[in-house]
Design an enzyme around this catalytic site. Structure first.
Site, PDB file in Angstrom:
ATOM      1  N   LEU A   1      32.896  33.543  89.770  1.00 35.64           N
ATOM      2  CA  LEU A   1      32.467  33.382  88.373  1.00 35.64           C
ATOM      3  C   LEU A   1      32.913  32.041  87.797  1.00 35.64           C
ATOM      4  O   LEU A   1      33.318  31.938  86.642  1.00 35.64           O
ATOM      5  CB  LEU A   1      32.981  34.537  87.504  1.00 35.64           C
ATOM      6  CG  LEU A   1      32.604  35.950  87.960  1.00 35.64           C
ATOM      7  CD1 LEU A   1      33.195  36.992  87.014  1.00 35.64           C
ATOM      8  CD2 LEU A   1      31.095  36.110  88.062  1.00 35.64           C
TER       9      LEU A   1
ATOM     10  N   THR B   1      26.434  47.622  83.418  1.00 35.59           N
ATOM     11  CA  THR B   1      26.955  46.813  82.320  1.00 35.59           C
ATOM     12  C   THR B   1      25.819  46.230  81.493  1.00 35.59           C
ATOM     13  O   THR B   1      25.826  46.283  80.255  1.00 35.59           O
ATOM     14  CB  THR B   1      27.847  45.685  82.873  1.00 35.59           C
ATOM     15  OG1 THR B   1      28.925  46.270  83.608  1.00 35.59           O
ATOM     16  CG2 THR B   1      28.403  44.828  81.751  1.00 35.59           C
TER      17      THR B   1
ATOM     18  N   CYS C   1      36.535  14.769  57.889  1.00 28.48           N
ATOM     19  CA  CYS C   1      35.507  13.739  57.997  1.00 28.48           C
ATOM     20  C   CYS C   1      34.944  13.378  56.629  1.00 28.48           C
ATOM     21  O   CYS C   1      34.497  12.245  56.415  1.00 28.48           O
ATOM     22  CB  CYS C   1      34.385  14.220  58.916  1.00 28.48           C
ATOM     23  SG  CYS C   1      34.898  14.377  60.649  1.00 28.48           S
TER      24      CYS C   1
ATOM     25  N   GLU D   1      31.342  12.145  63.285  1.00 27.45           N
ATOM     26  CA  GLU D   1      31.302  11.130  62.234  1.00 27.45           C
ATOM     27  C   GLU D   1      32.262   9.978  62.539  1.00 27.45           C
ATOM     28  O   GLU D   1      31.939   8.811  62.328  1.00 27.45           O
ATOM     29  CB  GLU D   1      31.648  11.761  60.879  1.00 27.45           C
ATOM     30  CG  GLU D   1      30.685  12.850  60.444  1.00 27.45           C
ATOM     31  CD  GLU D   1      31.116  14.243  60.843  1.00 27.45           C
ATOM     32  OE1 GLU D   1      30.843  15.183  60.076  1.00 27.45           O
ATOM     33  OE2 GLU D   1      31.737  14.398  61.930  1.00 27.45           O
TER      34      GLU D   1
END
Length: 340
Positions: free
Chosen positions: A205, A288, A80, A46
């Site tokens: 990663l 996993t 805002c 905004e």
């Protein structure tokens, strides 16, 4: 509102744990200003949109569109809602109410009480999808969980390999798809692998193939068997090691103790939520991924299928869900499933 969604996405790699927010201001049905939340801790959408307007005198006759309810609290930036009231905008149109307890309707209430017209729940479903990580975190007290794997055309993740046998990881997906995967990493708060993947593949990663912040690296190592010579221990970037033995931090490496290594999906999810980690992409390995599938603790599965065939190896996980999208990226087929 769709323009709000479009520009909000530009903050995908840099605003977490805040939501992605775009704002458009119109006067006589013409756009006179727009902006988006660019980075966590910096100005909200905004503010950016209001500051972009060449003639602020138009604001009292203007309509402000924003995909998430304007904030009503002092956080990293002022509320805002107060700025909108100060500028005396004529109307505010919102897609989603903010689930965060410090806002949760208070922003719109304050704006309405100031005499500004309100319209909300515009394209609400699309708005929730844009900020699905944010909504999942605040409504379900867990991160948004994405499963990702690459598989051969005959249904395998890799050859059967052993640590120190000298074999290299099987490269299944192509270069174009790999860049997309690194973009995905830049869009998530964290990335998780198991002990076997860390030991066999020695992954970094990171987002080295795509501009953007690296996700927080997570690895599951119940008995602390991983060698500290692995890249993730040596590159000086944050790493959390989930284990059953100890809890302390040493430099950028933090050891996080979990009480039940055999039932780690729920415990890890709760720990991430407690630390305001709103999303995790799970890149392996088979054990996993299957643990999260068995626990029914996942939201998206991103499955990459290569034309390669290897005959035998580690079988892929099996997920049941609703197919959301299917596309070719280079020579690879990308299919995304949603958990219903």
């Amino acid at each position: 509102m769709r323009r709000c969604f479009e520009i909000a996405k530009q903050g995908a790699s840099s605003v977490a744990p805040n939501p992605m927010v775009g704002c458009v201001i119109t006067h006589n049905d013409k756009i006179i200003g727009e902006g988006y939340h660019q980075r966590y801790g910096e100005s909200h959408a905004e503010v950016m949109a209001i500051n972009s307007i060449a003639n602020p005198d138009l604001l009292p006759e203007a309509t402000l569109y924003v995909n998430l309810e304007p904030c009503a609290h002092h956080g990293k930036t002022p509320p805002c809602a107060d700025l909108i009231i100060e500028k005396k905008l004529k109307k505010v149109v919102v897609s989603n109410l903010d689930p965060y307890a410090e806002v949760a309707g208070k922003g719109l209430q304050r704006i309405r009480e100031a005499g500004i017209e309100i319209d909300f729940e515009v394209l609400e479903k699309e708005g929730r999808w844009l900020n699905r990580r944010f909504f999942t975190h605040h409504e379900e007290n867990r991160p948004y969980i994405i499963l990702k794997w690459a598989q051969t055309n005959d249904g395998f993740l890799d050859y059967h390999r052993q640590e120190d046998d000298g074999s290299e990881p099987l490269k299944i997906s192509g270069d174009e798809m790999n860049r997309v995967v690194h973009r995905w990493r830049s869009e998530e708060s964290s990335i998780l692998v198991g002990k076997n993947t860390a030991a066999l593949d020695n992954p970094s990663l990171t987002t080295r193939l795509w501009p953007g912040d690296d996700p927080l690296r997570l690895v599951i190592d119940p008995q602390l068997q991983l060698k500290d010579s692995l890249k993730m221990f040596q590159d000086g970037k944050p790493l959390w090691v989930f284990n059953a033995l100890k809890e302390y931090c040493e430099g950028e490496v933090c050891y996080v103790r979990i009480s039940d290594p055999e039932n780690f999906p729920l415990e890890i999810s709760r720990h991430l939520a407690q630390n305001n980690i709103q999303s995790v992409i799970i890149e392996g390995g088979s054990n996993t991924l299957n643990r999260f599938v068995s626990a029914n603790l996942w939201d998206e599965a991103r499955i990459i299928t290569s034309p390669m065939r290897i005959g035998s190896g580690i079988p892929t996980p099996e997920v049941t869900g609703k197919i959301f999208s299917s596309e070719m990226i280079g020579n690879d087929l990308l299919q995304v499933y949603l958990n219903e």
